[in-house]
Design a protein around this motif. Structure first.
Motif, short mmCIF file in Angstrom:
data_model
loop_
_atom_site.label_atom_id
_atom_site.label_comp_id
_atom_site.label_asym_id
_atom_site.label_seq_id
_atom_site.Cartn_x
_atom_site.Cartn_y
_atom_site.Cartn_z
N ILE A 67 0.71 -1.35 -0.06
CA ILE A 67 -0.10 -0.68 0.07
C ILE A 67 0.79 1.69 0.36
O ILE A 67 0.41 2.15 -0.99
N VAL A 73 -4.02 2.54 -5.01
CA VAL A 73 -4.54 1.43 -5.01
C VAL A 73 -5.98 1.16 -5.47
O VAL A 73 -7.00 2.11 -4.90
N LEU A 88 -5.67 2.23 4.43
CA LEU A 88 -5.56 3.82 2.69
C LEU A 88 -5.58 4.55 3.90
O LEU A 88 -4.68 5.47 3.39
N LYS A 93 -3.54 7.05 1.57
CA LYS A 93 -3.52 6.61 -0.29
C LYS A 93 -5.33 6.21 0.27
O LYS A 93 -5.73 5.75 -1.13
N SER A 97 -7.24 6.63 -3.06
CA SER A 97 -7.41 5.36 -4.63
C SER A 97 -8.61 5.21 -5.16
O SER A 97 -9.45 5.90 -5.93
N GLU A 99 -11.73 3.06 -5.33
CA GLU A 99 -12.80 2.32 -5.25
C GLU A 99 -14.33 1.98 -6.51
O GLU A 99 -14.75 2.70 -6.30
#
Length: 324
Positions: A67, A73, A88, A93, A97, A99
């Motif tokens: 990570i 991510v 996260l 992050k 990221s 999602e």
């Protein structure tokens, strides 16, 4: 000598010059979609092994390092991967990221509106945290968001990778992010997206044609995680052994499933390779009902740019082998 020094200088600089974007993914189906776009221009580091389940996964120090090292991510979301929320956030992050559950254009299913057979009193016994009592939350197409904090999808079926339409949404988001991270290879990433979408449309039509031959055959799955695939292809889900794969069904649930097998003339009960098939064997003892593993994570699928298409092919083949 000058040429030698120059060569050594280039050699020393080349790892930096040739550094690829690092994409850390949560589970294999996410990696499959990312690989279709990234090709050989980005490095993919997956957190949950291909033979493990995200439902009961525990982070290790090596996972935290993935990570921290990531340029981006990509994960499904907290409804499936709660173990990623804090790491996260701690790594800074969370907002950068991708999602999957929160992307614009997603079509999400609410567990409260799905077909369950738990209303005779054992519903609460087997529910996973992300399945519990959230009937009032609307989870139809979501908008993209920059703020992950406080953004939850309670009650939503998180197995979104089982929908080809949702895979397209993630592929587009990954393409946009890779282009922003690595503009020099923008044409490559956009070309991969076009190839992925074309291949996905063809594979989707092929699978639909094949599954149409068995779409009226009733079956029971190990856990209630296939609604996207089932609804997309119009399959005849008759029940599930458990709504939460890490919890064994009680005696009452087992008796209920046996009744469903007889009442609905169930032709197949699927197990899953990530979990012990013992309960399935117990259920089917003394019956002539078919059984075969149904793998929602594609553990045996070879990674590569065509991995997601191979995964859909494999999953449809597993349905066909037991229902046909």
């Amino acid at each position: 000598m000058n040429k030698l020094l120059f060569a050594l200088g280039v050699s020393a600089l080349s790892p930096i010059a040739l550094a690829k974007p690092i994409i850390t993914t949560s589970i294999k189906p996410v990696s499959m979609v990312v690989a279709a776009i990234a090709g050989d221009k980005a490095e993919i580091q997956q957190i949950v092994s291909s033979t493990a389940s995200p439902h009961d996964f525990a982070m290790r120090p090596s996972d935290l390092k993935k990570i921290l090292n990531a340029d981006v991510v990509v994960w499904v979301g907290e409804s499936l991967e709660r173990f990623l929320e804090k790491p996260l956030e701690n790594a800074g992050k969370e907002n950068s990221s991708i999602e999957w559950l929160a992307l614009e254009g997603m079509s999400l299913h609410n567990f409260a509106k799905e077909h369950h057979h738990d209303d005779e009193g054992e519903a609460e016994e087997g529910h996973h945290d992300d399945h519990e009592a959230h009937e009032d939350h609307d989870h139809e197409a979501h908008g993209d968001h920059d703020e992950h904090e406080g953004h939850h999808h309670d009650g939503v079926d998180p197995h979104v990778w089982l929908s080809p339409d949702n895979a397209r949404v993630l592929a587009k988001a990954v393409t946009a992010r890779l282009v922003s991270l690595d503009a020099a290879n923008a044409e490559y990433y956009n070309g991969n997206l076009a190839s992925f979408e074309k291949g996905l449309s063809a594979k989707d039509a092929e699978i639909r044609s094949a599954l149409n031959k068995v779409n009226s055959v009733p079956y029971i799955v190990f856990h209630d995680g296939y609604s996207y695939f089932e609804q997309h292809y119009g399959l005849s889900h008759a029940g599930e052994i458990t709504v939460s794969p890490e919890r064994k069904p009680g005696a009452k649930k087992v008796a209920e499933i046996r009744h469903e097998i007889e009442e609905h003339n169930v032709q197949c009960v699927f197990s899953e390779p990530q979990f012990s098939p013992a309960i399935v064997k117990t259920l089917l003892d003394g019956t002539d009902v078919n059984t075969t593993p149904l793998d929602p994570l594609g553990a045996q699928v070879k990674m590569g740019t065509n991995a997601y298409l191979s995964f859909l092919d494999s999953l449809s083949g597993q349905f066909l082998s037991c229902l046909g």
